[in-house]
Design an enzyme around this catalytic site. Structure first.
Site, PDB file in Angstrom:
ATOM      1  N   ASN A  81     -10.893  -0.416   8.200  1.00 50.25           N
ATOM      2  CA  ASN A  81      -9.928  -1.481   7.955  1.00 50.25           C
ATOM      3  C   ASN A  81      -8.638  -0.972   7.293  1.00 50.25           C
ATOM      4  O   ASN A  81      -8.337   0.216   7.356  1.00 50.25           O
ATOM      5  CB  ASN A  81     -10.542  -2.667   7.223  1.00 50.25           C
ATOM      6  CG  ASN A  81      -9.873  -3.955   7.688  1.00 50.25           C
ATOM      7  OD1 ASN A  81      -8.855  -4.334   7.154  1.00 50.25           O
ATOM      8  ND2 ASN A  81     -10.402  -4.575   8.720  1.00 50.25           N
ATOM      9  N   ARG A  82      -7.883  -1.881   6.670  1.00 50.10           N
ATOM     10  CA  ARG A  82      -6.482  -1.586   6.379  1.00 50.10           C
ATOM     11  C   ARG A  82      -6.228  -1.051   4.960  1.00 50.10           C
ATOM     12  O   ARG A  82      -6.933  -1.434   4.024  1.00 50.10           O
ATOM     13  CB  ARG A  82      -5.641  -2.857   6.564  1.00 50.10           C
ATOM     14  CG  ARG A  82      -5.555  -3.275   8.010  1.00 50.10           C
ATOM     15  CD  ARG A  82      -4.844  -4.583   8.222  1.00 50.10           C
ATOM     16  NE  ARG A  82      -4.790  -4.901   9.657  1.00 50.10           N
ATOM     17  CZ  ARG A  82      -5.838  -5.378  10.344  1.00 50.10           C
ATOM     18  NH1 ARG A  82      -6.989  -5.623   9.735  1.00 50.10           N
ATOM     19  NH2 ARG A  82      -5.739  -5.591  11.645  1.00 50.10           N
TER      20      ARG A  82
ATOM     21  N   HIS B 237      -8.052   1.696  10.157  1.00 45.25           N
ATOM     22  CA  HIS B 237      -9.175   2.458  10.725  1.00 45.25           C
ATOM     23  C   HIS B 237      -8.904   3.964  10.815  1.00 45.25           C
ATOM     24  O   HIS B 237      -9.205   4.611  11.827  1.00 45.25           O
ATOM     25  CB  HIS B 237      -9.535   1.915  12.107  1.00 45.25           C
ATOM     26  CG  HIS B 237     -10.106   0.522  12.096  1.00 45.25           C
ATOM     27  ND1 HIS B 237     -10.826   0.008  11.045  1.00 45.25           N
ATOM     28  CD2 HIS B 237     -10.078  -0.468  13.041  1.00 45.25           C
ATOM     29  CE1 HIS B 237     -11.219  -1.229  11.342  1.00 45.25           C
ATOM     30  NE2 HIS B 237     -10.776  -1.550  12.526  1.00 45.25           N
TER      31      HIS B 237
ATOM     32  N   HIS C 136     -18.095   0.326  14.656  1.00 40.89           N
ATOM     33  CA  HIS C 136     -17.285  -0.761  15.216  1.00 40.89           C
ATOM     34  C   HIS C 136     -17.840  -1.254  16.557  1.00 40.89           C
ATOM     35  O   HIS C 136     -17.064  -1.521  17.490  1.00 40.89           O
ATOM     36  CB  HIS C 136     -15.838  -0.289  15.346  1.00 40.89           C
ATOM     37  CG  HIS C 136     -14.818  -1.377  15.262  1.00 40.89           C
ATOM     38  ND1 HIS C 136     -14.805  -2.475  16.094  1.00 40.89           N
ATOM     39  CD2 HIS C 136     -13.749  -1.541  14.431  1.00 40.89           C
ATOM     40  CE1 HIS C 136     -13.784  -3.251  15.792  1.00 40.89           C
ATOM     41  NE2 HIS C 136     -13.125  -2.712  14.788  1.00 40.89           N
ATOM     42  N   SER C 137     -19.145  -1.417  16.663  1.00 42.26           N
ATOM     43  CA  SER C 137     -19.689  -1.978  17.910  1.00 42.26           C
ATOM     44  C   SER C 137     -19.313  -3.440  18.044  1.00 42.26           C
ATOM     45  O   SER C 137     -19.290  -4.189  17.064  1.00 42.26           O
ATOM     46  CB  SER C 137     -21.216  -1.830  17.951  1.00 42.26           C
ATOM     47  OG  SER C 137     -21.541  -0.493  18.276  1.00 42.26           O
ATOM     48  N   TYR C 138     -19.016  -3.826  19.288  1.00 44.99           N
ATOM     49  CA  TYR C 138     -18.806  -5.239  19.632  1.00 44.99           C
ATOM     50  C   TYR C 138     -20.069  -5.681  20.356  1.00 44.99           C
ATOM     51  O   TYR C 138     -20.418  -5.110  21.391  1.00 44.99           O
ATOM     52  CB  TYR C 138     -17.658  -5.412  20.620  1.00 44.99           C
ATOM     53  CG  TYR C 138     -16.273  -5.185  20.098  1.00 44.99           C
ATOM     54  CD1 TYR C 138     -15.859  -3.934  19.657  1.00 44.99           C
ATOM     55  CD2 TYR C 138     -15.338  -6.213  20.118  1.00 44.99           C
ATOM     56  CE1 TYR C 138     -14.564  -3.728  19.228  1.00 44.99           C
ATOM     57  CE2 TYR C 138     -14.039  -6.005  19.688  1.00 44.99           C
ATOM     58  CZ  TYR C 138     -13.665  -4.763  19.236  1.00 44.99           C
ATOM     59  OH  TYR C 138     -12.378  -4.551  18.826  1.00 44.99           O
TER      60      TYR C 138
ATOM     61  N   ASP D  60     -11.258 -12.590  11.220  1.00 51.62           N
ATOM     62  CA  ASP D  60     -11.018 -11.152  11.081  1.00 51.62           C
ATOM     63  C   ASP D  60     -10.958 -10.898   9.577  1.00 51.62           C
ATOM     64  O   ASP D  60      -9.922 -10.523   9.042  1.00 51.62           O
ATOM     65  CB  ASP D  60      -9.716 -10.758  11.797  1.00 51.62           C
ATOM     66  CG  ASP D  60      -9.566  -9.251  11.929  1.00 51.62           C
ATOM     67  OD1 ASP D  60     -10.402  -8.515  11.370  1.00 51.62           O
ATOM     68  OD2 ASP D  60      -8.596  -8.813  12.594  1.00 51.62           O
TER      69      ASP D  60
ATOM     70  N   GLU E  69     -18.638  -5.301  10.824  1.00 49.28           N
ATOM     71  CA  GLU E  69     -18.433  -3.945  10.313  1.00 49.28           C
ATOM     72  C   GLU E  69     -18.787  -3.920   8.836  1.00 49.28           C
ATOM     73  O   GLU E  69     -18.045  -4.454   8.004  1.00 49.28           O
ATOM     74  CB  GLU E  69     -16.965  -3.554  10.517  1.00 49.28           C
ATOM     75  CG  GLU E  69     -16.492  -3.662  11.944  1.00 49.28           C
ATOM     76  CD  GLU E  69     -15.015  -4.044  12.034  1.00 49.28           C
ATOM     77  OE1 GLU E  69     -14.167  -3.298  11.528  1.00 49.28           O
ATOM     78  OE2 GLU E  69     -14.719  -5.112  12.589  1.00 49.28           O
TER      79      GLU E  69
HETATM   80  C1  GLA Z   1     -10.945  -4.712  12.785  1.00 51.00           C
HETATM   81  C2  GLA Z   1      -9.667  -5.203  12.294  1.00 51.00           C
HETATM   82  C3  GLA Z   1      -9.085  -6.016  13.369  1.00 51.00           C
HETATM   83  C4  GLA Z   1      -8.897  -5.193  14.615  1.00 51.00           C
HETATM   84  C5  GLA Z   1     -10.168  -4.685  15.065  1.00 51.00           C
HETATM   85  C6  GLA Z   1      -9.991  -3.784  16.254  1.00 51.00           C
HETATM   86  O1  GLA Z   1     -11.848  -5.708  12.928  1.00 51.00           O
HETATM   87  O2  GLA Z   1      -9.768  -5.947  11.123  1.00 51.00           O
HETATM   88  O3  GLA Z   1      -7.887  -6.549  12.942  1.00 51.00           O
HETATM   89  O4  GLA Z   1      -8.094  -4.108  14.343  1.00 51.00           O
HETATM   90  O5  GLA Z   1     -10.760  -3.984  14.014  1.00 51.00           O
HETATM   91  O6  GLA Z   1      -9.114  -4.296  17.166  1.00 51.00           O
END
Ligand code: GLA
Length: 397
Positions: A118-119, A144, A218-220, A290, A358
């Site tokens: 994350n950020r 990330h 980071h699996s979806y 998010d 995540e």
């Molecule tokens: C995380 C971030 C989202 C986005 C996804 C990937 O969940 O918080 O904003 O960047 O990864 O797209």
């Protein structure tokens, strides 16, 4: 081992039930020996070979992991009727993970994220009096791990196998200064597929200079099967009574906000889509969910596994439970998927065709003194564990 006692103790605390297997599922669940096989997954432009490890457990659950980004490219599980499907978004070839279209939308499908999940606000933090500048790859912020995070690096792999478990240990050494981070960071991530239909992810890291570390996966998921449409009908339970609200660039404000009476209250299982369109500033900022959720754990249970989330797919009856030693989980409802990427079955990955959970420390912790620290010091070992457990229940469409 503690992971099992930890998860069952906490699971009981949040009302997890014992699930009966259907006859069809019981049949599929007896036959095979666990195995791990190495396959080729292509080559990088500089000639380095990329491998995939194909793990299978005794029930036939199988998962493929590539040394490129530590990406889980597929994960097949049975539904309540014993029908199998791949439940993670991704591709079956390296080129699709390296295409220009992928780079543009950058969804981090299935990848290991590092050094920092994350950020980090404005790509900047100050540690022991020195300010470090990181890449700003998400508007004004660092996301990330930067331009080439761990998701775009080649890892080395060591497979293992015993009577009940198979797995692969991945190693990556991030040199001092990589992506602007201080210290040479040696990272090991082990994926273990167990006889109990769990995927265990163990993270270890050491450094030679103090540095922030926040590793995640980071699996979806789409528990009805990847490419089968939207995930908004999946029912989600999050074991969190607070979340960290964000500003309009998705940086936490520092507040821990009570989820009560908000669309962020998932303490009781609720369809993901039930409130996603609500008139809510936080949902507007994220274009959906998010957000980092603050997991409930009692004071004595720090570092132990807690049940973070439980997700149920109504049509197939697949259930995913996630336990973690981390204090938080980012619930991302696939808001930035826009149909430009075509998945393994040739179907476009539209908005909300997958969700990510995540497990992590909180975003922007290096700039938030009140959040649990993400600073790893020389001589310490970063350790973190997350467990995904797959099961089924009677479908409830
Ligand atoms: C995380 C971030 C989202 C986005 C996804 C990937 O969940 O918080 O904003 O960047 O990864 O797209």
């Amino acid at each position: 081992m503690s992971r099992f006692s930890g998860i069952s103790r906490l699971a009981m605390g949040v009302g997890m039930t014992c699930l009966a297997l259907s006859a069809a599922q019981a049949n599929t669940m007896q036959t095979q020996s666990p195995s791990v096989e190495k396959e080729s997954f292509g080559q990088l432009p500089d000639g380095r070979k990329v491998e995939a490890y194909h793990l299978r457990n005794g029930h036939g659950i199988d998962m493929k992991v590539t040394t490129y980004g530590g990406i889980i490219t597929s994960l097949r599980t049975p539904d309540a009727e014993g029908e199998w499907a791949d439940v993670v978004l991704g591709f079956d070839n390296l080129a699709d993970y390296r295409s220009e279209a992928y780079r543009q939308s950058n969804p981090y499908f299935g990848a290991l994220i590092g050094r920092y999940g994350n950020r980090i606000a404005e790509g900047r933090f100050t540690l022991d009096g020195t300010t470090h500048e990181l890449a700003t790859n998400d508007g004004a912020n660092h996301l990330h791990g930067g331009e080439r995070g761990f998701d775009k690096r080649l890892w080395t792999a060591a497979p293992f196998e015993n009577d009940s478990e198979v797995g692969v240990e991945l190693t990556y050494v991030s040199e001092d200064g990589e992506e602007g981070y201080p210290g040479r960071l040696e990272t090991h991530v082990t994926y273990t597929l167990t006889a109990d239909d769990e995927v265990i992810i163990d993270y270890h890291a050491t450094t030679d200079k103090a540095t922030p570390v926040n590793l995640t996966q980071h699996s979806y998921f789409n528990l009805e099967g990847e490419g089968s449409g939207s995930i908004v009908d999946h029912r989600l339970m999050l074991n969190a009574d607070a979340f960290t609200p964000v500003d309009d660039t998705l940086i936490p404000t520092g507040e821990l906000r009570d989820v009560a009476d908000t669309p962020f209250d998932f303490r009781e299982a609720t369809p993901i889509g039930a409130r996603i369109g609500a008139d809510n500033t936080q949902l507007a900022y994220g274009q959906g969910y998010d957000h980092n959720f603050v997991l409930m754990r009692d004071a004595t249970a720090e570092d132990e596994l807690v049940l973070a989330a439980r997700v149920e797919a109504p049509d197939s009856g697949r259930v995913l439970e996630i336990a973690t030693s981390e204090p938080g989980v980012q619930f991302y409802s696939g808001n930035f998927l826009d149909g430009t990427l075509i998945g393994k079955q040739g179907k476009a990955y539209e908005k909300r065709s997958g969700f990510a959970l995540e497990t992590q420390h909180f975003p922007d912790s290096p700039n938030q003194a009140a959040f649990p620290s993400t600073i790893l010091e020389p001589g310490e070992t970063y350790q973190s564990r997350t467990v995904w457990r797959f099961s089924t229940q009677t479908p409830t469409p």
